[in-house]
Design an enzyme around this catalytic site. Structure first.
Site, PDB file in Angstrom:
ATOM      1  N   ARG A   1       0.679  -1.183  -0.175  1.00  0.00           N
ATOM      2  CA  ARG A   1      -0.022   0.087  -0.052  1.00  0.00           C
ATOM      3  C   ARG A   1       0.958   1.313   0.165  1.00  0.00           C
ATOM      4  NH1 ARG A   1      -5.258  -0.524   0.870  1.00  0.00           N
ATOM      5  NH2 ARG A   1      -6.138  -2.441   1.766  1.00  0.00           N
TER       6      ARG A   1
ATOM      7  N   ARG B   1     -23.158  -1.277   2.121  1.00  0.00           N
ATOM      8  CA  ARG B   1     -22.230  -1.177   3.339  1.00  0.00           C
ATOM      9  C   ARG B   1     -22.162   0.265   3.569  1.00  0.00           C
ATOM     10  NH1 ARG B   1     -17.860  -5.319   0.828  1.00  0.00           N
ATOM     11  NH2 ARG B   1     -17.471  -3.473  -0.581  1.00  0.00           N
TER      12      ARG B   1
END
Length: 214
Positions: free
Chosen positions: A90, A162
């Site tokens: 990341r 979500r």
């Protein structure tokens, strides 16, 4: 050449969907950090319990713990001929650590596939996402509608949005992506191949096959 692949792309670019297609076609292990954490927690491994201690406090798991989990996973026998990493690295620190792991295990990264999607498309994809509350199957209000509105085709479960699939959360995640993950394109240099993530999935897969086999 071993098929060692990193999949890059902003939230909503389609990393998960394309990762499944690539790994099924090339018979490679699909390694996502989310799956690794869940597996380590389920098996209550020392690293899993260490990660849990941070997650329970609502904290991000430190890079060192994530890197150790990845190293443990890549050392397994099914990775010796290649793998696909989804969600890792990341940031540049993780990429530098991954390079060390690759040297140690003789598994250097050969392909970095960057799935490019305009932000306006990402917003539509993320905000239109729906997921089955029961089995987790994915849907979309325009691109992947269920046969019966609000119901899962597979199990009949309720489809929900979500709570983090909204424009405000996406903006925050995109800011983090630009700041942390985009520098990886420069880090990997000539190993990076940009593909058009707005293409039909089959056409996109042809582009990816061309990169890997070309």
């Amino acid at each position: 050449m071993k098929k060692t692949i990193i999949l890059l792309g902003a939230p909503g670019a389609g990393k998960g969907t394309n990762a499944k297609r690539i790994t099924a076609y090339y018979k490679l292990p699909h390694i996502s950090t989310g799956d690794m954490f869940r597996e380590a927690l389920k098996n209550e491994t020392p690293l899993g319990m260490l990660a849990k201690s941070y997650m329970d406090k609502g904290l991000l798991v430190p890079d060192d713990v994530t890197v150790s989990l990845v190293k443990e996973r890549l050392a397994k026998d099914d990775c010796k001929d290649g793998f696909l990493l989804d969600g890792f690295p990341r940031n540049v620190y993780q990429a530098e650590e991954l390079k060390k792991i690759g040297e140690e295990l003789n598994l250097p990264i050969n392909y970095v596939i960057d799935i490019d999607v305009p932000e306006s498309v990402l917003v539509d994809r993320i905000c239109g996402r729906r997921v089955c509350k029961t089995c987790g199957a994915p849907y979309h209000v325009t691109n992947l509608k269920p046969k019966v509105e609000g119901k899962c085709d597979l199990c009949g479960g309720e489809l929900i949005q979500r709570k983090d699939d909204n424009e405000e959360t996406l903006k925050s995640r995109l800011d983090e992506y630009h700041h942390q993950t985009e520098p990886l394109v420069k880090f990997y240099g000539s190993a990076v191949y940009k593909v058009d993530g707005t293409k039909d999935l089959d056409l996109l897969m042809e582009d990816i096959k061309h990169i890997i086999e070309g």
